[in-house]
Design a protein around this motif. Structure first.
Motif, PDB file in Angstrom:
ATOM      1  N   THR A   2       0.677  -1.350   0.127  1.00  0.00           N
ATOM      2  CA  THR A   2       0.028   0.028  -0.009  1.00  0.00           C
ATOM      3  C   THR A   2       0.838   1.190  -0.223  1.00  0.00           C
ATOM      4  O   THR A   2       0.682   2.149  -0.825  1.00  0.00           O
ATOM      5  CB  THR A   2      -0.890   0.100   1.377  1.00  0.00           C
TER       6      THR A   2
ATOM      7  N   TYR B  27       2.709   1.819  -3.361  1.00  0.00           N
ATOM      8  CA  TYR B  27       1.470   2.165  -4.443  1.00  0.00           C
ATOM      9  C   TYR B  27       1.258   3.651  -4.219  1.00  0.00           C
ATOM     10  O   TYR B  27       1.495   4.613  -5.272  1.00  0.00           O
ATOM     11  CB  TYR B  27       0.149   1.437  -4.079  1.00  0.00           C
TER      12      TYR B  27
ATOM     13  N   VAL C 163      -4.132  -3.708  -1.909  1.00  0.00           N
ATOM     14  CA  VAL C 163      -3.971  -2.361  -1.888  1.00  0.00           C
ATOM     15  C   VAL C 163      -4.915  -1.558  -1.049  1.00  0.00           C
ATOM     16  O   VAL C 163      -4.761  -0.468  -0.471  1.00  0.00           O
ATOM     17  CB  VAL C 163      -3.588  -1.622  -3.292  1.00  0.00           C
TER      18      VAL C 163
END
Ligand code: SF4
Length: 339
Positions: free
Chosen positions: A52, A55, A283
């Motif tokens: 996460t 990203y 995510v």
């Protein structure tokens, strides 16, 4: 909603092109962290320990590179070929197709060798003449948020404006369109906006403009004489979907009615692969997206992997409803496809 990168990474070779040099100067003047990499394909120093974190950091990282491969991928159903101007985008939509296709750190890339890319497009057109060749500028990115920095779309729109046998199209959820309004497009570029219900945008399309902002931008684009399009994707048949999508069409018609004589619609229903589902859950662990395999039909895709789609009867019902909405609110518009 202007994209402000946190860091900008340059391929050294990008500085051999005027745009590369210009971007380096600009971001240095702005005091934004800049650095160098040997290849835009192997940028290893985007921070983030977890998937996460990586990203989110990648979505604030801009990489300025040189596009080397000039083999353009095919691009069904919207065009003949992809036109690579950029990769990824700063938006954070939970169902983004690129989430599963760009690796764990989907940093935003732009390519500075635009003249070489357009020469390659010209060669593709030559091969297909006298047929018209259609190029899609948003197959692997949303190219609009970086446009105020790069001018790549403006250059491309202008190029196709002069080509009798080439057409250009791209789709966006973003609204930084002002620099494109005065470009001589000659009606050869179809400017499309990806829209959805206010609720779907709010819940799933993080860091993107609202529906009202997108419709206002579409209005400006139509006033500038561009052929306009709306892509409604993904169509999510959650509770109240009929009323919600009706409200979407009503809002679009209120903004645009009678102003877009050459209007198209593309409709894509929500679908997911097993791999996409796993990535989304990694995510966006708290996602509210409906990813229940049991309520879907499994369908083999053209690339050998399967997708979970709405069951046949439900799909037919949605399809009929969307055609009726298009007919009711925009009777002159053409529906290009419904999948
Ligand atoms: Fe993906 Fe488009 Fe959303 Fe960007 S705006 S994250 S390209 S779906």
């Amino acid at each position: 909603m202007v994209f402000e990168p946190k860091r900008v990474i340059f391929e050294r070779e990008a500085l051999n092109y005027p745009l590369g040099e210009e971007l380096l100067r600009y971001f240095n003047q702005q005091g934004i962290e800049t650095s160098f990499t040997a290849s835009h394909n192997r940028v290893t120093f985007v921070p983030g320990r977890t998937r996460t974190e990586g990203y989110f950091e990648a979505k604030r990282t801009l990489v300025v590179g040189v596009r080397r491969t000039m083999d353009f991928a095919t691009c069904k159903p919207s065009a003949h070929f992809q036109l690579p101007l950029a990769t990824s985008c700063p938006g954070k939509c939970e169902y983004c197709y690129l989430l599963t296709n760009l690796g764990k750190k989907p940093y935003v890339r732009v390519y500075v060798n635009i003249e070489e890319i357009l020469s390659a497009a010209k060669a593709y057109m030559e091969k297909r003449k006298p047929e018209i060749t259609v190029f899609e500028g948003a197959a692997t990115s949303d190219p609009v948020p970086v446009e105020p920095y790069t001018g790549l779309l403006a250059r491309t729109v202008e190029f196709f404006g002069r080509e009798d046998l080439g057409r250009f199209r791209f789709v966006t959820k973003f609204t930084d369109v002002d620099t494109l309004l005065g470009v001589p497009h000659n009606g050869h570029t179809r400017f499309r906006f990806s829209i959805n219900t206010g609720e779907v945008i709010r819940r799933y399309e993080h860091a993107t403009p609202t529906l009202a902002e997108r419709l206002a931008a579409a209005d400006k684009v139509a006033a500038a004489g561009y052929p306009l399009g709306f892509l409604v994707a993904p169509i999510i048949a959650a509770e109240g979907w009929r009323e919600d999508y009706r409200a979407l069409f009503r809002a679009a018609a209120a903004e645009l009615s009678g102003k877009a004589p050459d209007l198209t619609f593309e409709f894509i229903t929500h679908r997911f692969t097993k791999r996409a589902k796993n990535t989304i859950l990694e995510v966006f662990p708290n996602t509210g997206l409906d990813l229940e395999e049991e309520s879907r039909t499994f369908k083999f895709g053209q690339f050998g992997y399967g997708k979970y789609v709405y069951p046949k009867e439900h799909f037919a019902e949605i399809k009929e409803y969307f055609h009726s909405l298009a007919q009711e609110f925009f009777p002159q518009a053409k529906v290009e496809y419904f999948i």
